[in-house]
Enzyme design. Sequence first.
Site, PDB file in Angstrom:
ATOM      1  N   HIS A  24       0.831  -1.147   0.056  1.00 57.09           N
ATOM      2  CA  HIS A  24       0.139   0.052   0.004  1.00 57.09           C
ATOM      3  C   HIS A  24       0.922   1.267   0.052  1.00 57.09           C
ATOM      4  CE1 HIS A  24       0.848   0.165   4.318  1.00 57.09           C
ATOM      5  NE2 HIS A  24       0.322   1.504   4.255  1.00 57.09           N
TER       6      HIS A  24
HETATM    7  C1  UD1 Z   1      -2.140   5.937   5.357  1.00 57.37           C
HETATM    8  C2  UD1 Z   1      -0.887   6.281   5.957  1.00 57.37           C
HETATM    9  C3  UD1 Z   1       0.250   5.215   6.163  1.00 57.37           C
HETATM   10  C4  UD1 Z   1      -0.297   4.137   6.696  1.00 57.37           C
HETATM   11  C5  UD1 Z   1      -1.804   3.638   6.276  1.00 57.37           C
HETATM   12  C6  UD1 Z   1      -2.407   2.640   7.024  1.00 57.37           C
HETATM   13  C7  UD1 Z   1      -0.346   8.726   5.556  1.00 57.37           C
HETATM   14  C8  UD1 Z   1       0.389   9.793   4.496  1.00 57.37           C
HETATM   15  N1  UD1 Z   1      -0.093   7.529   5.144  1.00 57.37           N
HETATM   16  O1  UD1 Z   1      -1.806   5.441   4.099  1.00 57.37           O
HETATM   17  O2  UD1 Z   1       1.452   5.935   6.785  1.00 57.37           O
HETATM   18  O3  UD1 Z   1       0.597   2.928   6.932  1.00 57.37           O
HETATM   19  O4  UD1 Z   1      -2.577   4.682   6.173  1.00 57.37           O
HETATM   20  O5  UD1 Z   1      -3.129   1.725   6.493  1.00 57.37           O
HETATM   21  O6  UD1 Z   1      -1.046   9.081   6.137  1.00 57.37           O
HETATM   22  N2  UD1 Z   1      -9.149   5.047   0.844  1.00 57.37           N
HETATM   23  C9  UD1 Z   1     -10.386   4.515   0.722  1.00 57.37           C
HETATM   24  N3  UD1 Z   1     -11.010   3.972   1.820  1.00 57.37           N
HETATM   25  C10 UD1 Z   1     -10.445   4.384   2.978  1.00 57.37           C
HETATM   26  C11 UD1 Z   1      -9.017   4.891   3.163  1.00 57.37           C
HETATM   27  C12 UD1 Z   1      -8.443   5.224   1.930  1.00 57.37           C
HETATM   28  O7  UD1 Z   1     -10.859   4.064  -0.317  1.00 57.37           O
HETATM   29  O8  UD1 Z   1     -11.128   3.955   4.064  1.00 57.37           O
HETATM   30  C13 UD1 Z   1      -8.185   5.052  -0.211  1.00 57.37           C
HETATM   31  C14 UD1 Z   1      -8.567   6.300  -1.071  1.00 57.37           C
HETATM   32  O9  UD1 Z   1      -8.430   6.227  -2.512  1.00 57.37           O
HETATM   33  C15 UD1 Z   1      -7.302   7.207  -0.597  1.00 57.37           C
HETATM   34  C16 UD1 Z   1      -6.207   6.022  -0.631  1.00 57.37           C
HETATM   35  O10 UD1 Z   1      -6.779   5.034  -0.256  1.00 57.37           O
HETATM   36  O11 UD1 Z   1      -6.910   8.401  -1.692  1.00 57.37           O
HETATM   37  C17 UD1 Z   1      -5.293   6.461   0.161  1.00 57.37           C
HETATM   38  O12 UD1 Z   1      -5.602   6.655   1.944  1.00 57.37           O
HETATM   39  P1  UD1 Z   1      -4.784   7.740   2.502  1.00 57.37           P
HETATM   40  O13 UD1 Z   1      -5.438   7.653   3.930  1.00 57.37           O
HETATM   41  O14 UD1 Z   1      -4.625   8.667   2.000  1.00 57.37           O
HETATM   42  O15 UD1 Z   1      -3.460   6.944   2.716  1.00 57.37           O
HETATM   43  P2  UD1 Z   1      -3.180   5.175   3.021  1.00 57.37           P
HETATM   44  O16 UD1 Z   1      -2.675   4.928   1.748  1.00 57.37           O
HETATM   45  O17 UD1 Z   1      -4.402   4.460   3.762  1.00 57.37           O
END
Ligand code: UD1
Length: 356
Positions: free
Chosen positions: A205
């Site tokens: 991820h």
């Molecule tokens: C985040 C943290 C990372 C951690 C991870 C744990 C940051 C910069 N990164 O990464 O350090 O290891 O969480 O899992 O804070 N999305 C969904 N549903 C959700 C959440 C996310 O669809 O409930 C998708 C969205 O498209 C979003 C993407 O995942 O744009 C990324 O989510 P984001 O919260 O920005 O970062 P993570 O990759 O989850």
Amino acid sequence: MKILTVVGARPQFIKSSMLSKAVQPFKEIKEIIVHTGQHYDDNMSKVFFDQLKLPKPDYHLGAGSGFHGRQTADMLEKLESIMRTVKPDVVLVYGDTNSTLAGSLAASKLHIPIAHVEAGLRSYNRKMPEEINRKVTDHLSDWLFCPTSSAAENLKKEGITKGVHITGDIMYDSVLYFKDVALQQSSILQNLALSPKDYYLATVHRAENTDQPERLAAILEAFQQLEKTVVIPLHPRTKNKIEQFQLSNLLASSTIKIVEPLDYFDMLTITSEASMILTDSGGLQKEAYMLQVPCLTLRDETEWVETLQSGGNRLVGANKEKILKSIQTLHFPSDFPQIFGTGKTAQEILNVLTAE
Ligand code: UD1
């Protein structure tokens, strides 16, 4: 004493659950929980609150996803307003996500003391958003709870020595507390028709892997060539990127099993019974070590250097050949040091916070 806890992403729900449990018997300590909404899907958030029996958040900010500036700014604005109302004695933040950064920035501007759990971790790769988040948070924090002695050493190199405590890793508390019940309650192996020690578990991820098509493709190509089944609980970010880069064909292999993100009990169970873990997650590298399962880390560096030194973890980057070679040769060492403490980290943190 009023503690305001800021959480938002999956691993933070796990880490904070043990501290919330430690706080509960103390009538004189009140914990106010703010969920930023960074993770919002039920299987990335609600299921953890249910399973870990976490208190319902007092505030939910609904920040959701977006570019880092917008996401962090939204949380920052809302957190500032809550902190002004609640007036906590301490703001507690975990790890290195954008929620961690927003919590520590908001508190620092209001002169509220900050406690950072999982302080001092460094990858020395400033392209990782997490590296920026944890560096800033450490430099703003008053209490820095380090999981390992190397984390405390990293802080010392940056001139931070005051307020530093080596407490062990709070995720270890959680593994010890929940492992037996997880193994009893989870039926993930039966559901996926897996035999213990006869499959691999993989998670991908990190932006450095998901946002570069050549890295993502190399990792998936390696997975295609594995001899045992590889189970991949697919993070929504990775799912989106595979579609965007048109790499879905690389998942079409009889040995690749794609599943939705798993809850905590299923994850503990499927990890402890895997023959090897392949991951770019920090948390899963640690859990693999705690459960004595060998781990290939799909990154070029790791913050968890002790796991490399012990021989239980190996860095393989997004290099197909290295992945395929290491999967044959890596074994978990029979003699391994306890690098993550004693499983009493939450209590130690609480003792420090209430001592002053
Ligand atoms: C985040 C943290 C990372 C951690 C991870 C744990 C940051 C910069 N990164 O990464 O350090 O290891 O969480 O899992 O804070 N999305 C969904 N549903 C959700 C959440 C996310 O669809 O409930 C998708 C969205 O498209 C979003 C993407 O995942 O744009 C990324 O989510 P984001 O919260 O920005 O970062 P993570 O990759 O989850």
